[in-house]
Scaffold this motif. Sequence first.
Motif, PDB file in Angstrom:
ATOM      1  N   UNK A   1       2.577   2.634  10.417  1.00 59.95           N
ATOM      2  CA  UNK A   1       3.183   1.548  11.183  1.00 59.95           C
ATOM      3  C   UNK A   1       4.440   1.043  10.472  1.00 59.95           C
ATOM      4  N   UNK A   2       5.296   0.370  11.224  1.00 51.63           N
ATOM      5  CA  UNK A   2       6.520  -0.204  10.654  1.00 51.63           C
ATOM      6  C   UNK A   2       6.184  -1.214   9.567  1.00 51.63           C
ATOM      7  N   UNK A   3       5.095  -1.973   9.773  1.00 50.68           N
ATOM      8  CA  UNK A   3       4.685  -2.964   8.761  1.00 50.68           C
ATOM      9  C   UNK A   3       4.380  -2.297   7.420  1.00 50.68           C
ATOM     10  N   UNK A   4       3.661  -1.188   7.488  1.00 46.99           N
ATOM     11  CA  UNK A   4       3.314  -0.467   6.251  1.00 46.99           C
ATOM     12  C   UNK A   4       4.586   0.050   5.570  1.00 46.99           C
ATOM     13  N   UNK A   5       5.488   0.610   6.351  1.00 43.53           N
ATOM     14  CA  UNK A   5       6.736   1.136   5.786  1.00 43.53           C
ATOM     15  C   UNK A   5       7.569   0.034   5.148  1.00 43.53           C
ATOM     16  N   UNK A   6       7.585  -1.153   5.772  1.00 45.43           N
ATOM     17  CA  UNK A   6       8.395  -2.258   5.256  1.00 45.43           C
ATOM     18  C   UNK A   6       7.866  -2.793   3.924  1.00 45.43           C
ATOM     19  N   UNK A   7       6.577  -2.557   3.627  1.00 43.24           N
ATOM     20  CA  UNK A   7       6.048  -3.016   2.336  1.00 43.24           C
ATOM     21  C   UNK A   7       6.686  -2.270   1.165  1.00 43.24           C
ATOM     22  N   UNK A   8       7.308  -1.126   1.466  1.00 44.58           N
ATOM     23  CA  UNK A   8       7.986  -0.376   0.406  1.00 44.58           C
ATOM     24  C   UNK A   8       9.235  -1.100  -0.086  1.00 44.58           C
ATOM     25  N   UNK A   9       9.805  -1.988   0.760  1.00 50.09           N
ATOM     26  CA  UNK A   9      11.054  -2.680   0.400  1.00 50.09           C
ATOM     27  C   UNK A   9      10.868  -3.581  -0.821  1.00 50.09           C
TER      28      UNK A   9
END
Length: 315
Positions: A129-137
């Motif tokens: 999900x986009x939420x999971x990907x954004x945690x990489x930031x």
Amino acid sequence: MPPRKKMFNFSTNSRIISGLLINLFSSICIVFINKWIYVHYSFPNMTLTLVHFVSTWLGLYVCNKMNMFSPKRLPIRRIVWLALSFCGFVAFTNLSLQNNSIGTYQLAKAMTTPVIILIQTTYYNKTFSTKIKLTLVPITLGVILNSYYDVRFNVPGTVFASLGVLVTSLYQVWVGAKQHELQVNSMQLLYYQAPLSSAFLLSIIPIFEPVTGKGGIFGPWSIPAMMTVLFSGMVAFLVNLSIYWIIGNTSPVTYNMFGHFKFCITLVGGYLLFHDPLSLNQALGILCTLAGILSYTHFKLMEQEEGKSRLAQRP
């Protein structure tokens, strides 16, 4: 029936937490043991890794004799790339550390998580999900804050760091994929992969390190040095087994997130226990990384609950 399901979920979560804690304590322990070995005995790095994997296989052999698991016959050709990727991971990681500053090395390691996501999305049809990907930031920002003062690039170092990230990502993805593909648990897979990786690693050690004489694996080591190395091997058994277990029961991305958490704990532990310097930027970096990890955990748990709800609503 519903209470049983809750008990099963609680039991599953308890096992996962136990596996994470075993990996946390054994990983931190082995960092300090290995540092002691390098500083006081100048034991070669890759040779120590070989000792760790031989110790892992011996530990699994003992577990097998104690009926803790049953080995499953696996065709060598199905795990040869996993064993080779481990050797590549060790070799390129060492070459990256040798040719880069600590800051560049840590920054490259942080890139493993997005590469794993890319590999799983492209070749294994796994969605994030986009939420999971954004945690990489915040996690990447935290690593940059921790290491930017020591980031320096050069051609050989960049090549080795890039290869190290790629091979490490493949290795971690394959550890999880092979357990599901071959229908084996962590012990059964590691029981075959450990001796195969040891044989491959033994073949490349002479390229990077001496074999005989001072500093070689067959060199004149003192009794205290050998005892410390053997103890390191025993702890490595717990580290390697818990890595395979965590990836097999969660995912390579979750294991990487946990790796970032261990890095933060190591920095804080060094500051509290050994009074290692900790700058304001590093403190902010730790907070950013922890914020990313907590966000990932929160969103992952939410997605799991949503998945369970959808399954429960099916007729």
